[in-house]
Design a protein around this motif. Structure first.
Motif, PDB file in Angstrom:
ATOM      1  N   PHE A 276     -59.055 -53.778  77.463  1.00 46.76           N
ATOM      2  CA  PHE A 276     -60.077 -52.786  77.834  1.00 46.76           C
ATOM      3  C   PHE A 276     -61.471 -53.339  77.566  1.00 46.76           C
ATOM      4  CE2 PHE A 276     -60.709 -51.281  73.457  1.00 46.76           C
ATOM      5  CZ  PHE A 276     -59.473 -51.545  72.875  1.00 46.76           C
ATOM      6  N   GLY A 277     -62.471 -52.653  78.130  1.00 51.96           N
ATOM      7  CA  GLY A 277     -63.847 -53.163  78.112  1.00 51.96           C
ATOM      8  C   GLY A 277     -64.491 -53.082  76.730  1.00 51.96           C
ATOM      9  N   GLU A 278     -65.648 -53.684  76.625  1.00 57.23           N
ATOM     10  CA  GLU A 278     -66.390 -53.746  75.357  1.00 57.23           C
ATOM     11  C   GLU A 278     -66.990 -52.373  75.043  1.00 57.23           C
ATOM     12  OE1 GLU A 278     -67.883 -55.401  71.968  1.00 57.23           O
ATOM     13  OE2 GLU A 278     -66.387 -56.266  73.326  1.00 57.23           O
ATOM     14  N   ILE A 279     -66.812 -51.938  73.802  1.00 59.20           N
ATOM     15  CA  ILE A 279     -67.406 -50.662  73.363  1.00 59.20           C
ATOM     16  C   ILE A 279     -68.903 -50.873  73.113  1.00 59.20           C
ATOM     17  CG2 ILE A 279     -67.440 -49.085  71.360  1.00 59.20           C
ATOM     18  CD1 ILE A 279     -64.350 -49.499  71.273  1.00 59.20           C
ATOM     19  N   ASP A 280     -69.707 -49.863  73.430  1.00 58.63           N
ATOM     20  CA  ASP A 280     -71.148 -49.960  73.181  1.00 58.63           C
ATOM     21  C   ASP A 280     -71.411 -49.637  71.700  1.00 58.63           C
ATOM     22  OD1 ASP A 280     -73.857 -49.740  72.979  1.00 58.63           O
ATOM     23  OD2 ASP A 280     -74.107 -48.323  74.647  1.00 58.63           O
ATOM     24  N   TRP A 281     -71.362 -50.680  70.880  1.00 53.77           N
ATOM     25  CA  TRP A 281     -71.486 -50.467  69.432  1.00 53.77           C
ATOM     26  C   TRP A 281     -72.872 -49.991  69.038  1.00 53.77           C
ATOM     27  CZ3 TRP A 281     -67.262 -49.391  67.307  1.00 53.77           C
ATOM     28  CH2 TRP A 281     -66.074 -50.029  67.667  1.00 53.77           C
ATOM     29  N   SER A 282     -73.882 -50.298  69.882  1.00 55.88           N
ATOM     30  CA  SER A 282     -75.218 -49.813  69.503  1.00 55.88           C
ATOM     31  C   SER A 282     -75.227 -48.278  69.552  1.00 55.88           C
ATOM     32  CB  SER A 282     -76.298 -50.413  70.400  1.00 55.88           C
ATOM     33  OG  SER A 282     -76.080 -49.994  71.724  1.00 55.88           O
ATOM     34  N   GLU A 283     -74.502 -47.708  70.518  1.00 54.95           N
ATOM     35  CA  GLU A 283     -74.415 -46.232  70.564  1.00 54.95           C
ATOM     36  C   GLU A 283     -73.715 -45.707  69.298  1.00 54.95           C
ATOM     37  OE1 GLU A 283     -72.894 -44.405  74.223  1.00 54.95           O
ATOM     38  OE2 GLU A 283     -71.817 -42.927  72.995  1.00 54.95           O
TER      39      GLU A 283
END
Ligand code: BYC
Length: 332
Positions: A276-283
């Motif tokens: 699965f795709g990369e999680i937006d860790w900045s969010e």
């Protein structure tokens, strides 16, 4: 504002050789799957890590009532309203079991609530997102409670007796929560109008990524995992549980006919699970630092509820004092 303010002392995992006799005996009990009970000796870091995790878990249950409570007055049928009311009440009960489990470690409920209200203690990132349509109630049950179950079933086997026993009861109720959510979505997606299905898809688009963030930072960035796993406060790593959740949820989404909002989601034959795709860790970090869409509202609602309940707590204390005085007078 939030991160790392409730510090534990678990900066590095000690090997058995580096431990003193008492620590080694403790670790050997953990390794042999013998439960630790509140009056047993325990390293200070173990106690603090448990207080942090259990109290944050309790706060999540309590704050977690708010997004769904928004829909109690707007539920589409009497049956759905009754189900939602029961679920939200269950969450309050979970919070109370967990506060009790944490209290056995020497912290009071007032102290834990002070940490929540002052922003020192965290609660799950997921509850800082708004519930914008009725399908969100279904999606929260399906995805949020689904993620919670994935995380909490292994915690039934955690090393601390009161936490593990609380989890057994909580997991039974969480599975009803998950089913009622999926059932609401079945109605909307398989038996509903195109507008209802579109509402469910809109909800899925907003909740999918925040649900994956519930499992915490990736293993490489998880500061507590190594020590917590050595102490069996955590049984699986954040990434392991996230992967299991994705693998379990994709076929359920397919059955509903919903599209998961991830163009990189793909079955990987070789590893026998989904990529699965990369999680937006900045969010994620923005939300846990207090800057999500609803953080301020959630906290102000909780603080107001606490302040509004002051008269009731005063009444209980006055009643208890009167009873104690009567008992003392009768005994004199
Ligand atoms: N949200 O080193 P890491 C529910 C923090 S409620 C916010 O991986 P750890 C429900 C973490 O605290 C379900 N913060 O930490 C209720 C740490 O910061 P601090 C709630 C997060 O503890 C109502 C830092 O990031 N479930 O089911 O080893 C309606 C580094 O992370 C989050 C639980 O609480 C997050 N998502 O692992 C419906 C389960 N993730 O404390 C449903 C019990 C990480 O150093 N808790 N952080 O300042 C756990 O299993 C673990 O605590 C976690 C994080 C997997 C969440």
């Amino acid at each position: 504002m939030y991160a790392q303010m409730v510090k534990t002392e678990a900066d590095k995992v000690k090997s058995l050789d580096e431990m003193d006799e008492q620590e080694r005996a403790f670790q050997e009990r953990i390794d042999a799957d013998i439960k630790i009970e509140p009056k047993d000796w325990m390293p200070e870091g173990y106690r603090k890590t448990l207080i942090r995790q259990i109290s944050q878990h309790a706060h999540s249950e309590i704050v977690g009532q708010l997004p769904e409570a928004n829909w109690i007055t707007r539920a589409p049928t009497l049956e759905r309203k009754a189900i939602l009311l029961a679920k939200v009440q269950d969450e309050a009960g979970h919070g109370l079991y967990l506060y009790c489990a944490a209290e056995t470690l020497g912290i009071s409920r007032d102290q834990m609530l002070e940490q929540l209200h002052s922003g020192k203690a965290k609660y799950s990132s997921i509850f800082n997102y708004p519930t914008l349509n009725w399908a969100d109630v279904g999606t929260i049950g399906w995805l949020v409670d689904g993620a919670a179950i994935m995380n909490q079933v292994p915690l039934q086997r955690c090393s601390f007796g009161p936490y593990s026993r609380a989890m057994i009861r909580i997991c039974k109720e969480e599975s009803f929560h998950q089913r009622q959510g999926y059932d609401a979505l079945i109605k909307m997606c398989l038996e509903g109008t195109p507008e209802q299905k579109a509402m469910a898809q809109d909800s899925m688009n907003r909740w999918w990524w925040p649900a994956l963030m519930m499992f915490g930072p990736s293993d490489a960035d998880s500061v507590h995992s190594a020590q917590s796993m050595a102490w069996k406060i955590k049984i699986n790593s954040n990434d392991e549980l996230r992967q299991k959740f994705v693998d379990q949820t994709v076929p359920q989404a397919e059955y509903l006919g919903l599209t998961i909002p991830d163009p990189d989601l793909k079955w990987n034959e070789e590893k026998g699970s989904y990529d699965f795709g990369e999680i937006d860790w900045s969010e994620f970090y923005q939300v846990i630092r207090g800057n999500g869409a609803c953080n301020k509202q959630r906290m102000s609602d909780r603080v107001r509820a606490w302040d509004d309940g002051q008269w009731y707590r005063d009444g209980l204390m006055a009643h208890a004092k009167k009873q104690a005085e009567r008992k003392a007078a009768a005994a004199a």
